[in-house]
Design an enzyme around this catalytic site. Sequence first.
Site, PDB file in Angstrom:
ATOM      1  N   HIS A 515     -22.609 -85.623  19.501  1.00 13.13           N
ATOM      2  CA  HIS A 515     -23.032 -85.809  20.895  1.00 13.13           C
ATOM      3  C   HIS A 515     -24.423 -85.253  21.165  1.00 13.13           C
ATOM      4  O   HIS A 515     -25.017 -85.511  22.220  1.00 13.13           O
ATOM      5  CB  HIS A 515     -22.021 -85.149  21.845  1.00 13.13           C
ATOM      6  CG  HIS A 515     -21.808 -85.924  23.105  1.00 13.13           C
ATOM      7  ND1 HIS A 515     -22.813 -86.601  23.756  1.00 13.13           N
ATOM      8  CD2 HIS A 515     -20.682 -86.140  23.845  1.00 13.13           C
ATOM      9  CE1 HIS A 515     -22.338 -87.190  24.835  1.00 13.13           C
ATOM     10  NE2 HIS A 515     -21.048 -86.931  24.911  1.00 13.13           N
ATOM     11  N   ASP A 519     -25.041 -90.521  22.564  1.00 15.76           N
ATOM     12  CA  ASP A 519     -24.228 -90.481  23.771  1.00 15.76           C
ATOM     13  C   ASP A 519     -23.110 -91.518  23.684  1.00 15.76           C
ATOM     14  O   ASP A 519     -23.170 -92.455  22.878  1.00 15.76           O
ATOM     15  CB  ASP A 519     -25.086 -90.739  25.002  1.00 15.76           C
ATOM     16  CG  ASP A 519     -26.085 -89.609  25.252  1.00 15.76           C
ATOM     17  OD1 ASP A 519     -25.771 -88.454  24.897  1.00 15.76           O
ATOM     18  OD2 ASP A 519     -27.175 -89.892  25.784  1.00 15.76           O
TER      19      ASP A 519
END
Length: 542
Positions: A515, A519
């Site tokens: 992450h 995204d």
Amino acid sequence: MPLLSDTMTEGVIAEWHKKVGDTVKSDDVIAEVETDKATMEVMGYADGTLLYIGVEKGQAAKVNGIIAIVGKPGEDYKSLLEGGDAKAAAPKADAAAPAPKAEAAPAAPAVDNGAVEAALKNATVIRMPLLSDTMTEGKIVAWNKKEGDAVKSDDVLAEVETDKATMEVIGYADGTLLHIGVPEGQVAKVNGIIAIVGKKGTDISPILAAEKSGGAAPKAAAPAETATAAPAQAEAPAASNGSTDGRVKASPLAKKLAEDKGIDIRQVTGSGDGGRIIKADVDSFVPSKTAPAAAPSSTAAAAAPAQVAAFAPVGQEAHTDTPVSQMRKAIARRLAESKFQAPHFYLTMEINMDEAMKSREAINKISPVKVSFNDMVIKAAAMALRQHPDVNSSWLGDTIRHNHHIHIGSAVAVEEGLIVPVIRFADQKSFSQIAAETKTLNDKAKNKKLQPNDYSGNTFTVSNLGMMGIEHFTAIINPPDSAILAVGAIKETVIVENGQFKATNVMKVTMSCDHRTVDGAVGARFLVTFKTLMENPVTMLV
């Protein structure tokens, strides 16, 4: 000096196969070079005469430093050395690099540096070499010499198990084996003393005392530099010195390949310079029916008991503790770092494989190599990465690296653990090219023949357990990638389409994303593109 691995900064000349004045062809092997990962052959890629050798055997040269010049007979090459001499000389100064550390740690009054220097004039310290970019320690599998034995500079002293493979360590020193610092079965940190070779009767206690006190010993003269520089690079199968004292003249790769195939290297006829045995000779070697073939079978027989699980009699408790291999240690360390440092999230998608199955059948009717579903997955992932470059990235702390090339790692299970061979520029290759390369790399992985370039440089990884019947799983990201795709089995499923029940073939894939770089929406768009390509494979041929 070519860049032979991604972590290489310099190389040590293990052997010159040509001398000044010799005629060379573009595909001649002119030298053997020890890198931080293996001993490799270097070709000049030029026709002409060897006019100049800039680095002697046993010395090091920086990457891109001049090691030789090939040209027309009598041609003036001196202008090429303007600025080149500095490059050639740099490694000599570099070889003494450990010395500043010794000066930075003089607080060892118990160490007699004069005695250390005197000992180092007659002895060479053999240290645990750095044999892979992830290695922190090595396990001594076997010693081929014992204390008191006479050794030559090209003798293989020991076999060391790293986190990637089992490799041979050469001492690069003539003399007597005075000291073994690490017994068989035990580990030594990289750069730790594993042996000392020198003149018989030399008092080596000052060297060992200096090592225990924090390493004042490296503050030694030129002999010590030679002693530590070469072993620090040593790692691979023994390099032939081309001598005529009964030793076999063969390239390190040929020796290793012969060993892996159970071939007696002495039976192979060499086609290289001066009868030197090269890889092609081993590949084409056909042993006679009377040739001894007991070595591989006896090795296998000896290894077999260790692989057979022993169960306790009914009603009795028992267990077996198996030492952790260097490869397993590396897997544990790297994946633990990945799992706990990279914030993982997971995206799962179902792929309709009906068209992929039809396309694969049609492709294999004309393909020179059998194309698997995994090959199609690699191709689709590579093409999807081209459209979604944010996924083809690496987290570097202060920066995010977006790779402009696409190298797909394909996880392969081997006996010792897991290794990830890399298909380079996968987006630019056809299904059959990927299939052929994957098969070659998988075979090399299972036979422990992978070279550093084969398992480094990945920008994205595919892990496929579908062939084992696993329908769905999640994988841990393979550093330095930002994502890994876990591929499950193809399963026939009944779905409802336009109010009608219909049987279809479905494959689940799950992408683990870092992450910090990827995204949720970025990962989702990547999977949508991947799904589109897999469900209509003809689009990958356009």
